[in-house]
Write an enzyme that holds these catalytic residues in place. Structure first.
Site, mmCIF file in Angstrom:
data_model
loop_
_atom_site.group_PDB
_atom_site.id
_atom_site.type_symbol
_atom_site.label_atom_id
_atom_site.label_comp_id
_atom_site.label_asym_id
_atom_site.label_seq_id
_atom_site.Cartn_x
_atom_site.Cartn_y
_atom_site.Cartn_z
ATOM 1 N N GLY A 175 -16.759 -4.799 7.985
ATOM 2 C CA GLY A 175 -15.761 -5.717 8.518
ATOM 3 C C GLY A 175 -16.224 -6.680 9.583
ATOM 4 N N GLY A 183 -21.743 -4.560 5.524
ATOM 5 C CA GLY A 183 -22.404 -5.194 4.397
ATOM 6 C C GLY A 183 -22.707 -6.640 4.748
ATOM 7 N N ARG A 184 -21.631 -7.420 4.871
ATOM 8 C CA ARG A 184 -21.761 -8.853 5.138
ATOM 9 C C ARG A 184 -22.631 -9.144 6.367
ATOM 10 N NH1 ARG A 184 -17.582 -12.060 3.449
ATOM 11 N NH2 ARG A 184 -16.354 -10.150 3.448
ATOM 12 N N TYR A 235 -11.584 -17.175 -2.996
ATOM 13 C CA TYR A 235 -10.874 -17.095 -1.705
ATOM 14 C C TYR A 235 -10.687 -18.456 -1.056
ATOM 15 C CZ TYR A 235 -12.950 -12.338 -1.900
ATOM 16 O OH TYR A 235 -13.371 -11.090 -2.261
ATOM 17 N N CYS A 243 -15.627 -24.313 -17.035
ATOM 18 C CA CYS A 243 -14.417 -25.002 -17.484
ATOM 19 C C CYS A 243 -13.227 -24.464 -16.701
ATOM 20 C CB CYS A 243 -14.237 -24.805 -18.979
ATOM 21 S SG CYS A 243 -15.677 -25.358 -19.904
HETATM 22 C C1 LIG Z 1 -16.660 -3.584 1.272
HETATM 23 C C2 LIG Z 1 -16.805 -2.347 2.071
HETATM 24 C C3 LIG Z 1 -17.682 -2.306 3.164
HETATM 25 C C4 LIG Z 1 -18.469 -3.496 3.634
HETATM 26 O O1 LIG Z 1 -17.658 -4.529 4.047
HETATM 27 P P1 LIG Z 1 -18.270 -5.855 4.743
HETATM 28 O O2 LIG Z 1 -17.090 -6.736 4.897
HETATM 29 O O3 LIG Z 1 -19.280 -6.385 3.815
HETATM 30 O O4 LIG Z 1 -18.867 -5.421 6.042
HETATM 31 C C5 LIG Z 1 -17.837 -1.110 3.824
HETATM 32 N N1 LIG Z 1 -17.138 -0.003 3.448
HETATM 33 C C6 LIG Z 1 -16.296 -0.011 2.414
HETATM 34 C C7 LIG Z 1 -15.593 1.241 2.049
HETATM 35 C C8 LIG Z 1 -16.084 -1.179 1.701
HETATM 36 O O5 LIG Z 1 -15.219 -1.196 0.677
#
Ligand SMILES: *Cc1c(COP(=O)(O)O)cnc(C)c1O
Length: 422
Positions: free
Chosen positions: A230, A274-275, A314, A341
């Protein structure tokens, strides 16, 4: 603020001579530096560990680099487990945070001895049947209502399919204890792409307090909280990157206030970012192939939404640098489009850019998280290559581009697809 671009036109043309555009390029140094900043910010917490959310960028070459910096992997599917297994991970190097989990996925995760993060009360019996109950286990919490930070609503857990209520969580802890679980963690993911640095501190306080309450009610031993993903990245030039040191220090304040004086005394903190880990360190490089003037000015490029879905899905902003024209005036208004398309196949709408001619290379920024990963094959479009720019300046192909043969491979039972066509 001007956004920096980790690739210049010479490097991009050198790569394009070897690997046809479009392609993804990742910056190893940037990924490593970002993880080091995160680990530094939480170094006060013994046991802090980031589990990279594999879904953001599921490439084993990058996962290896991320693991070298001390991270585990957060998986939520069978194939993500295979990727983690393939780089030699098991045990507490894997967090399995899935939902709507198939039996085979739980069985594989248990075989790898991954830390299981249970999404629902009903999954207790399901896991007992499919893999068995481990000694250490995590539970996913959904507080319901709205999630706000200093009064501003940031998310709507009441509408989210994830996690369980506090009552369900307490019942699950009791049941799991009776089935042999000895150590517990609590997880929640309440808002995503948060550049507000108070996201983690606010969430941490909620989870610390919950762990203390559930411990008081059940006597169960809590060993960690999992702040999940997040933390966002500054997609727009005017966005401010979250200050990791501030985040770490504010989470520590909540920890000192809630955990230290409680019966728990200590907890380790886990994350599943992740991000934050790869997002800013990956770009999609594409070439302008057409310029079209109708009611608006269009630049047609050789990448499309099948390579990077976020703008179409988005309306997400992704900054674009026209390589080699970094210092030209932004005096043209363009829609930058791919060839699907679908009229939403636009990387940019009404964007001020320097004049673009066919042949120009464009770098689409901040595509390293949920970029390639969300790719698809609509309209018969093929997935691109992924290239790693290494710390020593050399490059490595870490995933080849798809070919028509890959696209057709799942028709392997079918005579119509003649091998000589491929
Ligand atoms: C998508 C997700 C993450 C990673 O989210 P980011 O926004 O990329 O940091 C971590 N944990 C769970 C369970 C997720 O679904």
């Amino acid at each position: 603020m001007k956004k920096s671009c980790f690739i210049d036109v010479e490097t991009a043309e050198r790569l394009a001579a070897k690997y046809p555009t479009p392609f993804y390029v990742y910056n190893e140094q940037g990924i490593r530096d970002g993880i080091r900043a995160l680990n530094r910010a939480f170094s006060w917490n013994k046991g802090f560990k980031e589990y990279f959310a594999v879904k953001a960028c599921p490439n084993p070459f990058l996962m290896k680099i991320i693991h070298e910096e001390g991270c585990g992997m957060d998986c939520s599917s069978y194939c993500e487990l295979i990727l983690s297994d393939s780089i030699g991970l098991s045990g507490d190097d894997i967090m399995f945070s899935s939902n709507v989990t198939p039996a085979a996925d739980f069985e594989y995760a248990r075989k790898l001895n991954a830390i299981i993060n249970l999404d629902d009360e009903t999954h207790v019996d399901f896991l007992a049947k499919h893999g068995g109950i481990p000694e250490e286990i995590c539970l996913r919490y959904n507080p319901g209502g709205n999630f706000s930070i200093s009064g501003a609503i940031m998310g709507n857990p009441q509408d989210a399919k994830y996690g369980m209520t506090e009552e369900q969580l307490i019942r699950s802890v009791k049941k799991l204890s009776a089935m042999g679980a000895k150590r517990f963690g609590i997880h929640a993911f309440l808002a995503s792409n948060m550049i507000d640095p108070d996201y983690y501190p606010t969430l941490a306080e909620i989870l610390f307090e919950l762990a203390v309450r559930v411990n008081e009610k059940t006597g169960a031993k809590f060993t960690f909280v999992n702040l999940s993903g997040g933390i966002g990245i500054p997609y727009r030039p005017e966005d401010k990157a979250p200050d990791l040191d501030y985040i770490g220090a504010k989470v520590k304040e909540a920890y000192d206030r809630v955990v230290v004086p409680s019966a728990l005394k200590k907890l380790s903190i886990k994350a599943e970012l992740g991000r934050y880990i790869t997002g800013a360190h990956g770009m999609l490089v594409t070439r302008a192939i057409h310029v079209k003037h109708i009611y608006k000015e269009y630049i047609g490029v050789d990448a499309c939404a099948a390579n990077l879905m976020r703008p179409a899905m988005y309306g997400a902003y992704h900054h674009i640098t026209v390589l080699g024209k970094e210092n030209r005036p932004l005096d043209h208004v363009y829609d930058v489009t791919g060839g699907l398309c679908e009229n939403n196949d636009k990387f940019a709408i009404d964007r001020m850019l320097p004049e673009i001619v066919p042949g120009d290379l464009l770098a689409i920024h901040d595509a390293g998280g949920h970029g390639y990963a969300m790719g698809y094959n609509y309209n018969g479009k093929l997935r691109s290559a992924e290239i790693l720019l290494k710390q020593d300046g050399t490059d490595e192909l870490i995933r080849r581009a798809e070919t028509p043969a890959d696209y057709l491979a799942t028709f392997d039972f079918c005579d119509i697809i003649k091998k000589e066509l491929l």
